[in-house]
Each structure stands twice: as structure tokens, then as C-alpha cells.
Design an enzyme around this catalytic site. Sequence first.
Site, PDB file in Angstrom:
ATOM      1  N   ASP A  53     -10.524   8.905 -22.098  1.00  0.00           N
ATOM      2  CA  ASP A  53     -10.443   7.485 -21.742  1.00  0.00           C
ATOM      3  C   ASP A  53     -10.019   6.757 -23.022  1.00  0.00           C
ATOM      4  O   ASP A  53     -10.828   6.518 -23.910  1.00  0.00           O
ATOM      5  CB  ASP A  53     -11.807   7.002 -21.250  1.00  0.00           C
ATOM      6  CG  ASP A  53     -11.805   5.513 -20.925  1.00  0.00           C
ATOM      7  OD1 ASP A  53     -10.826   4.823 -21.290  1.00  0.00           O
ATOM      8  OD2 ASP A  53     -12.792   5.037 -20.327  1.00  0.00           O
ATOM      9  N   GLU A  99       0.840  -1.206   0.000  1.00  0.00           N
ATOM     10  CA  GLU A  99       0.000   0.000   0.000  1.00  0.00           C
ATOM     11  C   GLU A  99       0.870   1.250   0.000  1.00  0.00           C
ATOM     12  O   GLU A  99       1.890   1.303   0.683  1.00  0.00           O
ATOM     13  CB  GLU A  99      -0.884   0.008   1.254  1.00  0.00           C
ATOM     14  CG  GLU A  99      -2.066  -0.933   1.145  1.00  0.00           C
ATOM     15  CD  GLU A  99      -2.862  -0.984   2.445  1.00  0.00           C
ATOM     16  OE1 GLU A  99      -2.426  -0.401   3.442  1.00  0.00           O
ATOM     17  OE2 GLU A  99      -3.915  -1.644   2.441  1.00  0.00           O
TER      18      GLU A  99
HETATM   19  N1  PLP Z   1     -13.298   2.565 -20.672  1.00  0.00           N
HETATM   20  C1  PLP Z   1     -13.612   2.128 -21.895  1.00  0.00           C
HETATM   21  C2  PLP Z   1     -13.650   3.101 -23.033  1.00  0.00           C
HETATM   22  C3  PLP Z   1     -13.908   0.773 -22.097  1.00  0.00           C
HETATM   23  O1  PLP Z   1     -14.267   0.339 -23.319  1.00  0.00           O
HETATM   24  C4  PLP Z   1     -13.870  -0.108 -20.993  1.00  0.00           C
HETATM   25  C5  PLP Z   1     -14.147  -1.551 -21.132  1.00  0.00           C
HETATM   26  O2  PLP Z   1     -14.560  -2.080 -22.063  1.00  0.00           O
HETATM   27  C6  PLP Z   1     -13.554   0.417 -19.740  1.00  0.00           C
HETATM   28  C7  PLP Z   1     -13.261   1.755 -19.616  1.00  0.00           C
HETATM   29  C8  PLP Z   1     -13.608  -0.430 -18.509  1.00  0.00           C
HETATM   30  O3  PLP Z   1     -12.622  -1.297 -18.372  1.00  0.00           O
HETATM   31  P1  PLP Z   1     -12.727  -2.510 -17.331  1.00  0.00           P
HETATM   32  O4  PLP Z   1     -13.646  -3.486 -17.960  1.00  0.00           O
HETATM   33  O5  PLP Z   1     -11.312  -2.943 -17.257  1.00  0.00           O
HETATM   34  O6  PLP Z   1     -13.251  -1.960 -16.053  1.00  0.00           O
END
Ligand code: PLP
Length: 433
Positions: free
Chosen positions: A206, A53
Site C-alpha cells: 500500500d 458501470e
Molecule cells: N493506506 C494508507 C497507507 C493510508 O495512509 C491511507 C490514508 O491515510 C489510506 C490507505 C486510506 O485512504 P483513504 O483515506 O483515501 O481511504
Amino acid sequence: DHGLSEADPEVSSIIKKEKERQFKSLELIASENFTSRAVMQAVGSCLTNKYSEGLPGKRYYGGNEYIDELEILCQKRALAAFHLDEKKWGINVQPLSGSPANFEVYTAILNPHDRIMGLDLPHGGHLSHGFMTPKRRVSGTSIYFESMPYRLDESTGLVDYDMLEKTATLFRPRLIIAGASAYPRDFDYPRMRKIADAVGAFLMMDMAHISGLVAASVVANHFEYCDIVTTTTHKSLRGPRGGMIFFKKDPVLGVDLESAINNAVFPGLQGGPHNHTIGGLAVCLKHARSPEFKAYQNQVVSNCRALANRLVELGYTVVSGGTDNHLVLVDLRPLGIDGARVKKILDMASITLNKNSVPGDKSALVPGGIRIGSPAMTTRGFKEKEFIAIGDFIHEGVQITIDAKGLVSGSSKLQEFLKFAVSSDFLLTDKVS
Ligand code: PLP
């Protein structure tokens, strides 16, 4: 110490069956890949035994000298893989996966019920970007924050930036999220930056789906426009299952992102990091800087284009007219069928892909399209020629779904079964394999 097959024949046999399934099927799920033996060795190593941690040099447990070395190496490799200046960008490699990474960012920079805008799930966004239905707040993101998703222009299949701008001006979000789970084109990052600046919002990307393509510079780079970038590590990047958060080191909107994000990961939402995953991730990130990796990512895009072109040649409607990345979204509604039934029929032929909503869909359970991705089969060595053949196989599956009678000569029992399967709701359940 016993080997797995001796210690637990039951689990060992399940793994064997899954390995065989992976080996024998055409894996076209856009978010999946086959990681390397080296990554798997790190993931299956003694690193899993250690608690650590905190961050390197600031741990709550003893015995972390090698774990510190590993995490620092992983951080350095991550910044190098994405061509980032260590003075300007920081990183946390501890998120357990993509959804936790996103939620960690939200809790780091937002107060409960602050406003966010991400791409709507039925238009290609991810659950963790704030999905809700008119009846229900579905994901934790929409339960704890106020979500107003933006959408695509249904006539073009591209993000409707004018509408995003108008809505953002009225809604005044604190965070705008770029990135998607089913969007075949680049986002317009400069435009999104402008919109975020105009309303005083953070801009987060993302890049989970496209992180491998970003590292290899085969799609637009968003880092210069964004404040924060999250990703999974197991999709096009081809690492172990995990997550990462990149953040600007200089304060943004008065927030010290480095301490806010590190604290949100631990102690905010996680305990001990998964050191075996961090080990596997370090291995994957070393590979991400190699010429072979760049060639692989170029091939991923080229294969996907070949597949999209083939499907268009065969008369299919492809959302946005094509692809710039690793996935194609096919709208099956003009053919009078849906993605759920086609997915099931293709599953029976060991062709694995997703049913997917397409812009204008009425139902998420019986969506009108399919999502097809190229990363996994490109890892298996497929080139354009094989992806054109995949287009033909999918076409066959679609034809079979449309006309169950055309399927087989021979067993009339099978014919009857397929007629029943295609015409009823049978194919919409996931109980039958
Ligand atoms: N962000 C995006 C754009 C995704 O397509 C996904 C999963 O498909 C995620 C986040 C989430 O990932 P996890 O399934 O590892 O939580």
C-alpha cells in the site's frame, strides 16, 4: 446557470473560509497536498454527470465513448508513471479511495476469515491493514478477516522482520501487507517477498503515502517484489481524492488477479466510477512524468531531511533516527509531554500536523508523538531553509506547551487560560479551535 456564490452563498462562504485557512496555515499533515488548478478543473467538470458501470468497452450504460477514451488514457498514464510494462501489469483506476481499494483487494483474493498481516496501527500502519484492539475489531478488515499485525523493533523504530518471519511461519497468513501511514523509512521488500514465498502468501504494497516519491524514483521501488500495489491518489502524488490498484497480469498462487480484482471493484463493492476523479487523475499522472514533478519529489525528501536534522539538532528524539521519505515522526515523551497537546497548541498558531502514536505508546488517544510531512508546503515552494524555520516554530510550540507561563507577556487572562489549557484535559478535545 448561476455561479456558486449566487446559487448558494452559504456553501460558497464556507469554501471561501476553508480556502483562506489553507492559504494561511503551515500545512504539515503528511497525507495532504495542494492539487493543481488543472486537476481541479477536471474534477469540477461535466464528467461527474456520467454513469459508466463496468470497464472500457464493457459498460452497462450507453453514451460512454468518451468516458472509455478517458479511462483507457488514465490507465495507460498510470502504468507509464510507475514505469510498468503493460504486458506484465494491469490497473484498475476506479477505486473511490484508499480504504475501498484495499478492501477490494482483500475480497478479490481472500475468503472471509482468511489470515492477513499488516503493520500495526500504533506502529505506523493504516486502519485498513487490519487494526484491532484487545477489546475490539476496529476496521472492516479485522472484522471480516483474521488479522495478526506485525510491529516495529521499539529500540530501532524499524520493522522487526525477524519477528514478522517467526510470526508468519506460525500464523501462515494468506496475505502480507507492506506500506504504512507513519513510517519514515523504506520497507525491506526483498525480505518481505522471501517471507511471503516461504508461507505461500500474496505480498501487497500500500504505497498511498509515498506514491509520488515512487513515481519519481526517489525511494525504493517495490513493484518487482509485490503481486499487488494499492494507492491513494491525493497524497504525495498530488492528484484528486481517489484510489488505484495495480496487479500482476500472470496468475499468482493460482489466482487470476486481473479478473478477481476488476470484479471485486465492480460489481463486488462499487457501482459507477467517479469519472470526474478519473479525469483529474489522468491530468495528475501526465504531470507525474514531467521533470518538474521529479524535482518536486526530490525537494519533498530533501526538505523533510532538513526538518528532521533541525529537530535532532534541537535535541528531539526522532523515530528511527531520521527519515528517507516525506515524513518525520517525533517522540515527545522524553520531554514529558504528548502529541495531542502540542498538536492543539500548534493548531492555534495555524500550524497543522498530526498527533501520532510512537513505538511503546500506552494510549492511542493521547499519543506520545507528532507526525510532520513535507509534501504540501513543498508544493507551496518551501525549500530547506523554510523547513528549518518550521523546525524552529515547532520547537517554540513545544516549549510553549511545556511551559505555558513562558507564552505571552500582556494579557494575564490569556496567560491564565493557557495555563489551564495546558495543564488540563482541555487540549485533548477537538471542540476548541
Ligand atoms: N493506506 C494508507 C497507507 C493510508 O495512509 C491511507 C490514508 O491515510 C489510506 C490507505 C486510506 O485512504 P483513504 O483515506 O483515501 O481511504
